[in-house]
Design a protein around this motif. Structure first.
Motif, PDB file in Angstrom:
ATOM      1  N   GLU A 243     -76.258 -24.428 -17.216  1.00 26.25           N
ATOM      2  CA  GLU A 243     -76.257 -23.663 -18.692  1.00 26.25           C
ATOM      3  C   GLU A 243     -75.279 -22.629 -18.535  1.00 26.25           C
ATOM      4  OE1 GLU A 243     -77.862 -22.048 -22.211  1.00 26.25           O
ATOM      5  OE2 GLU A 243     -78.436 -24.037 -21.002  1.00 26.25           O
ATOM      6  N   ALA A 244     -74.736 -21.997 -17.700  1.00 30.17           N
ATOM      7  CA  ALA A 244     -73.385 -21.031 -17.734  1.00 30.17           C
ATOM      8  C   ALA A 244     -72.316 -22.085 -18.200  1.00 30.17           C
ATOM      9  CB  ALA A 244     -73.130 -20.390 -16.185  1.00 30.17           C
ATOM     10  N   MET A 245     -72.283 -23.116 -17.530  1.00 28.78           N
ATOM     11  CA  MET A 245     -71.132 -24.289 -18.067  1.00 28.78           C
ATOM     12  C   MET A 245     -70.966 -24.499 -19.683  1.00 28.78           C
ATOM     13  SD  MET A 245     -69.193 -24.637 -15.357  1.00 28.78           S
ATOM     14  CE  MET A 245     -68.403 -26.282 -15.505  1.00 28.78           C
ATOM     15  N   ARG A 246     -72.417 -24.668 -20.038  1.00 34.25           N
ATOM     16  CA  ARG A 246     -72.557 -24.998 -21.434  1.00 34.25           C
ATOM     17  C   ARG A 246     -72.413 -23.536 -22.254  1.00 34.25           C
ATOM     18  NH1 ARG A 246     -77.203 -28.348 -20.024  1.00 34.25           N
ATOM     19  NH2 ARG A 246     -78.544 -26.405 -19.893  1.00 34.25           N
ATOM     20  N   ARG A 247     -72.595 -22.545 -21.811  1.00 35.19           N
ATOM     21  CA  ARG A 247     -72.522 -21.468 -22.708  1.00 35.19           C
ATOM     22  C   ARG A 247     -70.996 -20.904 -22.583  1.00 35.19           C
ATOM     23  NH1 ARG A 247     -77.071 -18.251 -23.980  1.00 35.19           N
ATOM     24  NH2 ARG A 247     -75.573 -16.389 -23.626  1.00 35.19           N
ATOM     25  N   SER A 248     -70.463 -21.366 -21.869  1.00 36.71           N
ATOM     26  CA  SER A 248     -68.876 -20.808 -21.712  1.00 36.71           C
ATOM     27  C   SER A 248     -67.983 -21.790 -21.858  1.00 36.71           C
ATOM     28  CB  SER A 248     -68.643 -20.466 -20.193  1.00 36.71           C
ATOM     29  OG  SER A 248     -68.797 -21.935 -18.979  1.00 36.71           O
ATOM     30  N   GLY A 249     -68.501 -23.250 -22.719  1.00 41.01           N
ATOM     31  CA  GLY A 249     -67.721 -24.223 -23.142  1.00 41.01           C
ATOM     32  C   GLY A 249     -66.961 -24.967 -22.121  1.00 41.01           C
ATOM     33  N   LEU A 250     -67.366 -24.987 -20.832  1.00 38.67           N
ATOM     34  CA  LEU A 250     -66.907 -25.680 -19.928  1.00 38.67           C
ATOM     35  C   LEU A 250     -67.832 -27.027 -19.481  1.00 38.67           C
ATOM     36  CD1 LEU A 250     -65.815 -22.809 -17.372  1.00 38.67           C
ATOM     37  CD2 LEU A 250     -64.532 -24.041 -19.145  1.00 38.67           C
ATOM     38  N   ALA A 251     -68.717 -27.276 -20.227  1.00 38.59           N
ATOM     39  CA  ALA A 251     -69.558 -28.446 -19.988  1.00 38.59           C
ATOM     40  C   ALA A 251     -69.012 -29.754 -20.006  1.00 38.59           C
ATOM     41  CB  ALA A 251     -71.032 -28.471 -20.881  1.00 38.59           C
ATOM     42  N   HIS A 252     -67.887 -29.827 -20.902  1.00 43.48           N
ATOM     43  CA  HIS A 252     -66.979 -31.136 -20.923  1.00 43.48           C
ATOM     44  C   HIS A 252     -66.512 -31.298 -19.587  1.00 43.48           C
ATOM     45  CE1 HIS A 252     -62.998 -29.283 -20.815  1.00 43.48           C
ATOM     46  NE2 HIS A 252     -63.727 -28.155 -21.187  1.00 43.48           N
ATOM     47  N   LEU A 253     -66.255 -30.664 -18.843  1.00 42.73           N
ATOM     48  CA  LEU A 253     -65.669 -30.966 -17.355  1.00 42.73           C
ATOM     49  C   LEU A 253     -66.851 -31.756 -16.577  1.00 42.73           C
ATOM     50  CD1 LEU A 253     -64.105 -27.514 -16.478  1.00 42.73           C
ATOM     51  CD2 LEU A 253     -62.988 -29.510 -17.413  1.00 42.73           C
ATOM     52  N   LEU A 254     -68.306 -31.484 -16.616  1.00 45.13           N
ATOM     53  CA  LEU A 254     -69.194 -32.355 -16.046  1.00 45.13           C
ATOM     54  C   LEU A 254     -69.511 -33.771 -16.551  1.00 45.13           C
ATOM     55  CD1 LEU A 254     -71.809 -29.491 -15.911  1.00 45.13           C
ATOM     56  CD2 LEU A 254     -69.949 -29.861 -14.530  1.00 45.13           C
ATOM     57  N   SER A 255     -68.956 -33.909 -17.483  1.00 45.29           N
ATOM     58  CA  SER A 255     -69.131 -35.499 -18.224  1.00 45.29           C
ATOM     59  C   SER A 255     -67.890 -36.181 -18.022  1.00 45.29           C
ATOM     60  CB  SER A 255     -69.544 -35.357 -19.640  1.00 45.29           C
ATOM     61  OG  SER A 255     -69.568 -36.569 -19.820  1.00 45.29           O
ATOM     62  N   ILE A 256     -67.679 -37.235 -17.230  1.00 44.57           N
ATOM     63  CA  ILE A 256     -66.611 -37.890 -16.955  1.00 44.57           C
ATOM     64  C   ILE A 256     -65.871 -38.494 -18.378  1.00 44.57           C
ATOM     65  CG2 ILE A 256     -65.286 -39.718 -15.628  1.00 44.57           C
ATOM     66  CD1 ILE A 256     -67.233 -39.273 -13.433  1.00 44.57           C
ATOM     67  N   SER A 257     -64.836 -37.956 -18.871  1.00 49.39           N
ATOM     68  CA  SER A 257     -64.388 -38.562 -19.927  1.00 49.39           C
ATOM     69  C   SER A 257     -62.674 -38.602 -19.853  1.00 49.39           C
ATOM     70  CB  SER A 257     -64.860 -37.694 -21.222  1.00 49.39           C
ATOM     71  OG  SER A 257     -64.657 -36.211 -20.807  1.00 49.39           O
ATOM     72  N   GLY A 258     -62.185 -37.910 -20.983  1.00 52.91           N
ATOM     73  CA  GLY A 258     -60.819 -38.083 -21.336  1.00 52.91           C
ATOM     74  C   GLY A 258     -60.100 -37.464 -20.128  1.00 52.91           C
ATOM     75  N   LEU A 259     -60.419 -36.295 -19.926  1.00 50.89           N
ATOM     76  CA  LEU A 259     -59.527 -35.348 -18.708  1.00 50.89           C
ATOM     77  C   LEU A 259     -59.596 -35.949 -17.555  1.00 50.89           C
ATOM     78  CD1 LEU A 259     -58.325 -32.731 -17.999  1.00 50.89           C
ATOM     79  CD2 LEU A 259     -60.560 -31.592 -17.737  1.00 50.89           C
ATOM     80  N   HIS A 260     -60.839 -36.531 -17.182  1.00 45.39           N
ATOM     81  CA  HIS A 260     -60.677 -36.948 -15.513  1.00 45.39           C
ATOM     82  C   HIS A 260     -60.215 -38.411 -15.434  1.00 45.39           C
ATOM     83  CE1 HIS A 260     -64.485 -34.751 -16.691  1.00 45.39           C
ATOM     84  NE2 HIS A 260     -64.315 -34.115 -15.581  1.00 45.39           N
ATOM     85  N   VAL A 261     -60.479 -39.132 -16.393  1.00 48.08           N
ATOM     86  CA  VAL A 261     -59.752 -40.503 -16.579  1.00 48.08           C
ATOM     87  C   VAL A 261     -58.202 -40.564 -16.807  1.00 48.08           C
ATOM     88  CG1 VAL A 261     -59.624 -42.982 -17.590  1.00 48.08           C
ATOM     89  CG2 VAL A 261     -61.729 -41.817 -17.393  1.00 48.08           C
ATOM     90  N   THR A 262     -57.764 -39.432 -17.412  1.00 49.58           N
ATOM     91  CA  THR A 262     -56.544 -39.203 -17.604  1.00 49.58           C
ATOM     92  C   THR A 262     -55.648 -38.691 -16.388  1.00 49.58           C
ATOM     93  OG1 THR A 262     -56.637 -38.648 -19.912  1.00 49.58           O
ATOM     94  CG2 THR A 262     -54.459 -37.759 -18.689  1.00 49.58           C
ATOM     95  N   ALA A 263     -56.446 -37.927 -15.563  1.00 50.17           N
ATOM     96  CA  ALA A 263     -55.930 -37.447 -14.308  1.00 50.17           C
ATOM     97  C   ALA A 263     -55.776 -38.358 -13.330  1.00 50.17           C
ATOM     98  CB  ALA A 263     -56.735 -36.150 -13.767  1.00 50.17           C
ATOM     99  N   VAL A 264     -56.862 -39.250 -13.195  1.00 49.66           N
ATOM    100  CA  VAL A 264     -56.803 -40.450 -12.370  1.00 49.66           C
ATOM    101  C   VAL A 264     -55.806 -41.425 -12.464  1.00 49.66           C
ATOM    102  CG1 VAL A 264     -58.133 -42.314 -11.414  1.00 49.66           C
ATOM    103  CG2 VAL A 264     -59.312 -40.178 -11.555  1.00 49.66           C
ATOM    104  N   VAL A 265     -55.659 -41.573 -13.864  1.00 46.66           N
ATOM    105  CA  VAL A 265     -54.374 -42.588 -14.154  1.00 46.66           C
ATOM    106  C   VAL A 265     -53.398 -42.123 -14.115  1.00 46.66           C
ATOM    107  CG1 VAL A 265     -53.567 -44.128 -15.961  1.00 46.66           C
ATOM    108  CG2 VAL A 265     -56.025 -44.113 -15.845  1.00 46.66           C
ATOM    109  N   GLY A 266     -53.068 -40.898 -14.217  1.00 49.59           N
ATOM    110  CA  GLY A 266     -51.736 -40.123 -14.132  1.00 49.59           C
ATOM    111  C   GLY A 266     -51.304 -39.863 -12.714  1.00 49.59           C
ATOM    112  N   PHE A 267     -52.339 -39.404 -12.035  1.00 51.01           N
ATOM    113  CA  PHE A 267     -51.862 -39.418 -10.530  1.00 51.01           C
ATOM    114  C   PHE A 267     -51.581 -40.792  -9.928  1.00 51.01           C
ATOM    115  CE2 PHE A 267     -54.161 -35.190 -10.773  1.00 51.01           C
ATOM    116  CZ  PHE A 267     -52.787 -34.325 -10.657  1.00 51.01           C
ATOM    117  N   ALA A 268     -52.373 -41.649 -10.197  1.00 48.96           N
ATOM    118  CA  ALA A 268     -52.257 -43.179  -9.541  1.00 48.96           C
ATOM    119  C   ALA A 268     -50.723 -43.820  -9.934  1.00 48.96           C
ATOM    120  CB  ALA A 268     -53.282 -44.107 -10.089  1.00 48.96           C
ATOM    121  N   MET A 269     -50.612 -43.627 -11.074  1.00 50.06           N
ATOM    122  CA  MET A 269     -49.287 -44.249 -11.894  1.00 50.06           C
ATOM    123  C   MET A 269     -48.112 -43.173 -11.301  1.00 50.06           C
ATOM    124  SD  MET A 269     -48.651 -44.534 -15.784  1.00 50.06           S
ATOM    125  CE  MET A 269     -47.039 -45.386 -16.568  1.00 50.06           C
TER     126      MET A 269
END
Length: 702
Positions: A243-269
């Motif tokens: 709930e704290a993650m949601r209220r602070s606008g950080l809940a998107h970090l908990l759902s694997i999406s663009g940020l996470h896939v970009t980090a994995v692809v970028g570091f691997a590349m």
């Protein structure tokens, strides 16, 4: 009319590079219209109207940009209606008709541990029971499911019920989501789970083993977030921290999406480029970049499969592939055309995703970011220049802050529509959280998992744990700040549609006429701000009633309501304060069967009579009390003699209307969660009894 047509042609000619961006918007508009309109007649009528628009565009002429846009747009919108209609019929499966307790054997399709709640959730496929839906979702305690794994055959006794609809207007409609997931019933397992005698427990899948390993290395919610970043498993995160993650606008970090896939692809590349560049032959042949891109694509694909291949992750992986292709062919990678192509692919593949907040939030955020950085003002501000490093650092931080603010503004209408709340400090929190996650937490986790193969991952786990604890502390600090969350009552659907259209108009066009999008955007947001608070909220089962208080809060009739009910009521009411107990208020009179109070003031003052007892009361004894009340509410069947002055609500009426929001002004009105005549498949599905001893309905009684 001729001058208007010429001016419109001139505008479209100036925006010719941007017209194609509206193709997924038109397709999505057709899909959204199918969800919004209730009956077959409306869908067919809209298809005919779009056919008329298409023919009108052909009459204008294919040589005209406006004519071509009208033809393609009308055709795409019609295709969206047909696509989602066909999809809804394609996934059709029977649904349980009524709650039932029964025993059955089933094959476990998927196991989802929820350690923070001490529960496990499974998708199960009942066997040899034609009276049960083909797929059900079951919840059980952790100690009931020791060694439970995917693919295992089990025997259970469970309390099943149909997938619940929204309990209040504007609430989450799980029945719609369950329909497209093929889930025909949800329930709780009673007693122990029996397995096949003499058969060893199957080994958990890689995803489950990896989540368990990560949670063993990092304890508590920090371990839950660490697992969520790698496998998408969020079950170990405590409710308070989530709930704290949601209220602070950080809940998107908990759902694997663009940020996470970009980090994995970028570091691997990046790693592949550094290693491949050591080979002179590959470097001189110009093969380093293509091979590195292929390595990044493979890493992203593996990460997507590991994370469960959910819609947000697949959507992000598709976008990453398009970026890699753009790199290889020498085109600019991050453009709105890339976003449009990704949206088009997702809508064709899973058209129902449009109705979910995940699709809307992610594409709105990416569109806002790219549109901002394509603007001349932002490009001039962020352009490289000869200046001290401190100035460059400050300019970079300012750019992150501006980007965060723009994203927050773009996401606010969507968050308010779906969740009735929006974080106000998310931009500031993300300036710290995104770099911390991308450059510290995820690399540390990757190195820890890599070195765990030789038993040397402990130092990296320590670094990841400290960074995760800092992230959780940041979330709580922002969430607990005064005014951190803006709450609103239900967003009128027409106002939300205007706000979305205005936002798209502002983001997708380039010339000055983009400013016209501010008009529908402002009107849509004004509709939200002007929306009155409901005076009474009645859940779909009639058991829970919330009454508005003069000070701005709400009070519940049954103060023992659980957290889920309280959260649902608070969201629908648009409040962020604890709910009080109605029976303890001075102006409320209660006995063992009913509570009676006056709601509102002056001419809008209404007398409310609500039942909360379980004893049978004769109709003659209730008649006078009901006649003296403006609204009577009961979770039971009321006798015929009980008739209120304005509205009588009981089990029969709630079965037709669902949850209710009542507005008791000079002209009282009610908004229902269910619409009359709704013909969407999940409202009128094929139903099964769930009772293997039931007599078939077509059998004649002897």
């Amino acid at each position: 009319m001729q001058r208007t047509g010429e001016a419109l042609e001139a505008r479209l000619e100036a925006e010719r590079e941007r017209i194609g961006l509206w193709l997924p918007v038109a397709l999505g508009a057709g899909i959204a219209a199918w969800f919004a309109l209730p009956a077959h007649a409306h869908w067919i009528g809209l298809l005919l109207a779009l056919a008329a628009g298409l023919l009108f565009g052909l009459l204008i002429g294919w040589h005209s940009r406006f004519g071509r846009a009208l033809v393609v747009g009308s055709g795409a919108a019609a295709a969206g209606i047909l696509l989602i209609w066909a999809r809804a019929l394609w996934v059709a499966a029977p649904v349980l008709a009524a709650p039932v307790t029964t025993s059955f054997s089933a094959i476990v399709e998927r196991v989802e541990p929820l350690p923070a709640k001490g529960q496990i959730r499974i998708l199960a496929l009942p066997q040899r029971r034609s009276d049960l839906p083909p797929r059900v979702r079951l919840t059980l305690r952790t100690e009931q499911a020791v060694g439970l794994a995917d693919g295992e055959t089990i025997g259970v006794r469970a309390r099943l019920m149909p997938p619940p609809t929204a309990s209040l207007p504007g609430g989450y409609d799980f029945a719609q989501r369950a329909w497209f997931d093929g889930i025909g019933a949800v329930g709780t397992i009673l007693g122990e789970v029996s397995g096949v005698p003499g058969k060893e427990a199957a080994a958990p899948r890689l995803r489950a083993r990896l989540s368990a390993h990560i949670q063993g290395e990092v304890e508590g919610s920090a371990g839950g977030i660490a697992a969520a970043l790698v496998t998408g498993d969020r079950g170990a995160i405590s409710e308070a921290d989530e709930e704290a993650m949601r209220r602070s606008g950080l809940a998107h970090l908990l759902s694997i999406s663009g940020l996470h896939v970009t980090a994995v692809v970028g570091f691997a590349m990046l790693l592949a480029m550094r290693l491949l560049a050591l080979n002179r032959r590959l470097a001189l042949a110009g093969l380093v970049l293509p091979l590195a891109a292929a390595a990044g694509a493979l890493a992203g694909g593996g990460y997507t499969l590991l994370a469960g291949a959910e819609v947000p992750t697949l959507r992000s992986f598709i976008a990453a592939l398009l970026v890699l292709v753009a790199f290889l062919i020498g085109r600019e990678a991050l453009t709105l055309r890339l976003v449009a192509a990704g949206a088009l692919i997702v809508l064709i593949w899973r058209p129902e995703a449009l109705a979910g907040p995940s699709f809307q939030l992610s594409f709105a955020a990416v569109t806002a970011i790219i549109a901002l950085h394509e603007s001349r003002a932002m490009q001039a501000f962020m352009a490289r220049r000869d200046e001290p490093w401190l100035f460059r650092l400050g300019r970079g931080i300012a750019g992150l802050l501006i980007t965060g603010l723009v994203v927050e503004v773009a996401l606010a209408p969507i968050a308010l529509f779906h969740f009735h709340k929006a974080g106000l400090y998310g931009a500031l929190a993300n300036v710290v959280a995104i770099p911390l996650t991308t450059f510290v937490i995820m690399p540390a986790e990757a190195l820890a998992l890599l070195f765990d193969s030789v038993g040397l991952g402990a130092p990296f786990w320590w670094v990841a744990e400290q960074a995760l604890l800092a992230l959780i502390a940041l979330a709580h600090g922002v969430a607990d700040a005064p005014g951190a969350v803006a709450t609103m009552p239900s967003f009128p659907p027409w106002g939300f549609a205007l706000a979305v259209f205005g936002g798209l108009w502002l983001l997708l066009w380039q010339t000055r006429w983009r400013r016209a999008g501010a008009v529908p955007l402002i009107i849509g947001m004004a509709a939200l701000l002007a929306a009155p608070r409901p005076d009474l909220l009645v859940t779909s089962d009639g058991r829970h009633i919330a009454a508005a208080l003069p000070g701005g809060g709400y009070a519940l009739l049954r103060d023992r309501a659980g957290d889920y009910v309280r959260d649902t009521v608070a969201e629908a009411a648009g409040v962020d304060a604890p709910l009080l107990a109605l029976a303890e208020l001075g102006h409320v009179e209660c006995n063992r069967d009913f509570c009676r109070w006056a709601q509102g003031e002056g001419r809008a003052r209404r007398i409310i009579l609500a039942s909360h007892g379980r004893d049978r009361i004769e109709g003659a004894d209730m008649a006078a009390a009901c006649a003296a009340a403006d609204v009577v509410i009961s979770d039971r069947w009321l006798p015929r003699e009980c008739t209120a002055r304005w509205m009588t609500i009981d089990r029969d009426s709630l079965a037709e209307s669902g949850g209710l929001a009542l507005y008791l002004g000079d002209a009282p009105s009610a908004v229902a969660a269910l619409r009359a005549g709704d013909a969407h498949p999940w409202r009128r599905p094929q139903q099964l009894s769930g009772n293997d001893e039931a007599v078939p309905t077509n059998a004649l009684a002897r």
